[in-house]
Enzyme design. Structure first.
Site, mmCIF file in Angstrom:
data_model
loop_
_atom_site.group_PDB
_atom_site.id
_atom_site.type_symbol
_atom_site.label_atom_id
_atom_site.label_comp_id
_atom_site.label_asym_id
_atom_site.label_seq_id
_atom_site.Cartn_x
_atom_site.Cartn_y
_atom_site.Cartn_z
ATOM 1 C CD GLU A 1 -3.350 -1.066 1.545
ATOM 2 O OE1 GLU A 1 -3.768 0.057 1.851
ATOM 3 O OE2 GLU A 1 -4.024 -2.112 1.681
ATOM 4 C CB THR B 1 7.727 1.683 -0.599
ATOM 5 O OG1 THR B 1 7.827 2.892 -1.373
ATOM 6 C CG2 THR B 1 7.610 0.482 -1.544
HETATM 7 N N1 CAA Z 1 -6.310 11.646 -3.224
HETATM 8 C C1 CAA Z 1 -6.849 12.296 -4.277
HETATM 9 N N2 CAA Z 1 -6.149 12.546 -5.417
HETATM 10 C C2 CAA Z 1 -4.891 12.099 -5.480
HETATM 11 C C3 CAA Z 1 -4.272 11.421 -4.428
HETATM 12 C C4 CAA Z 1 -5.036 11.196 -3.247
HETATM 13 N N3 CAA Z 1 -4.520 10.549 -2.200
HETATM 14 N N4 CAA Z 1 -3.008 11.123 -4.771
HETATM 15 C C5 CAA Z 1 -2.840 11.593 -6.016
HETATM 16 N N5 CAA Z 1 -3.976 12.195 -6.438
HETATM 17 C C6 CAA Z 1 -4.199 12.863 -7.724
HETATM 18 C C7 CAA Z 1 -3.345 14.114 -7.833
HETATM 19 O O1 CAA Z 1 -4.009 15.237 -7.297
HETATM 20 C C8 CAA Z 1 -3.173 14.232 -9.332
HETATM 21 O O2 CAA Z 1 -4.337 14.750 -9.898
HETATM 22 P P1 CAA Z 1 -4.297 15.746 -11.183
HETATM 23 O O3 CAA Z 1 -3.646 15.011 -12.270
HETATM 24 O O4 CAA Z 1 -5.728 16.056 -11.438
HETATM 25 O O5 CAA Z 1 -3.492 16.930 -10.760
HETATM 26 C C9 CAA Z 1 -3.082 12.776 -9.771
HETATM 27 O O6 CAA Z 1 -3.747 12.020 -8.762
HETATM 28 C C10 CAA Z 1 -1.660 12.290 -9.931
HETATM 29 O O7 CAA Z 1 -0.996 12.491 -8.701
HETATM 30 P P2 CAA Z 1 0.550 12.720 -8.653
HETATM 31 O O8 CAA Z 1 0.927 13.794 -9.635
HETATM 32 O O9 CAA Z 1 0.961 12.900 -7.233
HETATM 33 O O10 CAA Z 1 1.026 11.324 -9.251
HETATM 34 P P3 CAA Z 1 2.442 10.686 -9.330
HETATM 35 O O11 CAA Z 1 2.320 9.698 -10.410
HETATM 36 O O12 CAA Z 1 3.528 11.708 -9.352
HETATM 37 O O13 CAA Z 1 2.632 9.972 -7.916
HETATM 38 C C11 CAA Z 1 2.108 8.355 -6.273
HETATM 39 C C12 CAA Z 1 1.631 9.233 -7.389
HETATM 40 C C13 CAA Z 1 1.911 9.080 -4.964
HETATM 41 C C14 CAA Z 1 3.556 7.938 -6.382
HETATM 42 C C15 CAA Z 1 1.179 7.170 -6.352
HETATM 43 O O14 CAA Z 1 1.343 6.597 -7.612
HETATM 44 C C16 CAA Z 1 1.324 6.120 -5.284
HETATM 45 O O15 CAA Z 1 0.742 6.255 -4.211
HETATM 46 N N6 CAA Z 1 2.080 5.023 -5.573
HETATM 47 C C17 CAA Z 1 2.096 3.850 -4.704
HETATM 48 C C18 CAA Z 1 1.030 2.895 -5.141
HETATM 49 C C19 CAA Z 1 0.634 1.948 -4.059
HETATM 50 O O16 CAA Z 1 0.438 2.332 -2.915
HETATM 51 N N7 CAA Z 1 0.452 0.686 -4.425
HETATM 52 C C20 CAA Z 1 0.021 -0.299 -3.510
HETATM 53 C C21 CAA Z 1 -0.981 -1.179 -4.199
HETATM 54 S S1 CAA Z 1 -2.083 -2.115 -3.196
HETATM 55 C C22 CAA Z 1 -1.156 -3.217 -2.363
HETATM 56 O O17 CAA Z 1 -0.181 -2.887 -1.804
HETATM 57 C C23 CAA Z 1 -1.526 -4.645 -2.302
HETATM 58 C C24 CAA Z 1 -2.581 -4.972 -1.366
HETATM 59 O O18 CAA Z 1 -3.575 -5.534 -1.771
HETATM 60 C C25 CAA Z 1 -2.415 -4.747 0.108
#
Ligand code: CAA
Length: 384
Positions: A363, A365
């Protein structure tokens, strides 16, 4: 803001504590060996209304608040972290995403079965080459007539094998980056969806983690969750709630390791007295207790903000970051306090150590949490 739990929250905590310690904990060590999925535990959670905790009663849920939920989840994690992760993904990401973004028909169709625990939910975002950066996922959903045809592979899907329903993200527009991602509700027996090999993991061994393979998997258009292009937002919003859940899992495992360490220190004698009399050990225990309390307060604060309808992305990431790193320190110290015995399977602390390891990874890193936190500070000028 006060973190005194209400009567109702305390009642839920006490009910879940009794259930988890009496029913789940005695089986957890064996489960870790056999990797037997905790279907029996989850059934009990479903019967007590703990699989749709934040789902309103009109859709078959308990209508509880997020504070009650994280408190309950921490109690489950204390006893069996494998059960807790299934409960966490199911409640925070699957039920809440359908509740938030689903149509009335989708809510009526899916939430009652999820909330009762009859059907388990999974969430498939990650792919073999898109983990921290889900915007580069390559699973595609092509609109054809009145359906979508999905092709691609999802990886590390919690409950991938045992879930009856999965929320899957896929590209509906390959040219639009994260805005080209959509989300879909897919039932497990849909032709074209197969479960790949299960991961053989270091910890959380009784929870299944699988590849999901989509080959010309055709689903009705009405199974799209939200509008086309909403998938990334649905995932990120779901992960905000999910991350408080990881803080709760961390807290539960940390408390279990802490209690085991205190008990051991009280009983183990060396140099003619119990090791709890030595200052070096007492200071370790004091630091552990302080860190656990800090994580608990951060978790409750984020959950309370969520309940109040405030933007809690920052606090959810901070709680997840701190709590997941905290539990890795606590479980390592708990082994240290147990000495050689801590390194054996005779005591539960080595399992706690292995179970906790993934909390700084899934969820998002720790590094991704720091990206989220620093982006909110610098880009969005968020104040503390
Ligand atoms: N709430 C609302 N909107 C959000 C948001 C949030 N928490 N986070 C991002 N956004 C929106 C931003 O406002 C942006 O919107 P606009 O394009 O309209 O401006 C858009 O989403 C893109 O955001 P970023 O520019 O911040 O995107 P990024 O690509 O630079 O970075 C990131 C995003 C934070 C790295 C994100 O990709 C991330 O959280 N990555 C990790 C993914 C993850 O947690 N994976 C786990 C999968 S589930 C799992 O682990 C398995 C399980 O089953 C337990």
């Amino acid at each position: 803001m006060s973190f005194k739990l209400t009567e109702e929250q305390l009642m839920i905590q006490s009910m879940v504590r009794d259930l988890a310690r009496n029913e789940f904990a005695p089986k957890a060590m064996e489960r870790d060996k056999t990797k037997e999925f905790p279907a029996d535990n989850l059934k009990m959670l479903g019967e007590l209304g703990l699989m749709g905790m934040m789902v309103p009663p009109e859709y078959g849920g308990s209508g509880a608040d997020s504070v009650s939920y994280v408190v309950a989840l921490a109690e489950v994690a204390y006893a069996c972290a494998s059960t807790a992760v299934v409960m966490s993904v199911h409640n925070s990401i699957v039920c809440e995403s359908i509740l938030r973004s689903g149509t009335e028909d989708q809510k009526k169709k899916y939430l009652p079965r999820l909330a009762s625990g009859e059907v388990l939910g999974a969430f498939a975002l990650t792919e073999p080459n898109a983990g921290s950066d889900p915007s580069r996922q390559t699973t595609k959903a092509v609109f054809e007539g009145d359906s979508y045809v999905i092709n691609g592979t999802k990886r590390f899907t919690t409950t991938g094998k045992n879930a009856g329903l999965v929320i899957v993200t896929a590209k509906t527009d390959e040219t639009a980056g994260h805005k080209g991602i959509s989300a879909f509700i897919i039932e497990r027996d849909t032709p074209g969806l197969t479960v790949g090999p299960l991961e053989d993991k270091m910890g959380l061994r009784a929870s299944d983690t699988a590849d999901l393979i989509f080959e010309d998997c055709r689903i009705p258009a009405e199974n799209r969750l939200g509008n086309e292009g909403d998938g990334f937002l649905i995932a990120m919003t779901g992960l905000d709630g999910g991350r408080i859940g990881i803080a709760a899992q961390s807290l539960g495992v940390a408390k279990a390791a802490f209690d085991a360490a205190v008990q051991y220190a009280r009983e183990r004698e060396q140099f003619g007295r119990t090791i709890s009399k030595f200052q070096g050990l007492r200071w370790m225990i004091a630091d552990m207790a302080t860190e656990i309390e800090a994580a608990r307060l951060m978790m409750l604060s984020a959950a309370e903000m969520k309940d109040n309808g405030e933007n809690y992305t920052l606090q959810a990431s901070m709680a997840k970051l701190f709590a997941s790193e905290m539990v890795n320190r606590i479980t390592a110290k708990a082994i240290q306090i147990h000495g050689g015995y801590g390194f054996t399977k005779e005591y539960p602390v080595e399992r706690y150590y292995r179970d906790a390891r993934v909390f700084t990874i899934y969820e998002g890193t720790s590094e991704i949490q720091r990206v989220v936190i620093s982006n909110l500070i610098f880009r969005d000028k968020r104040k503390l």
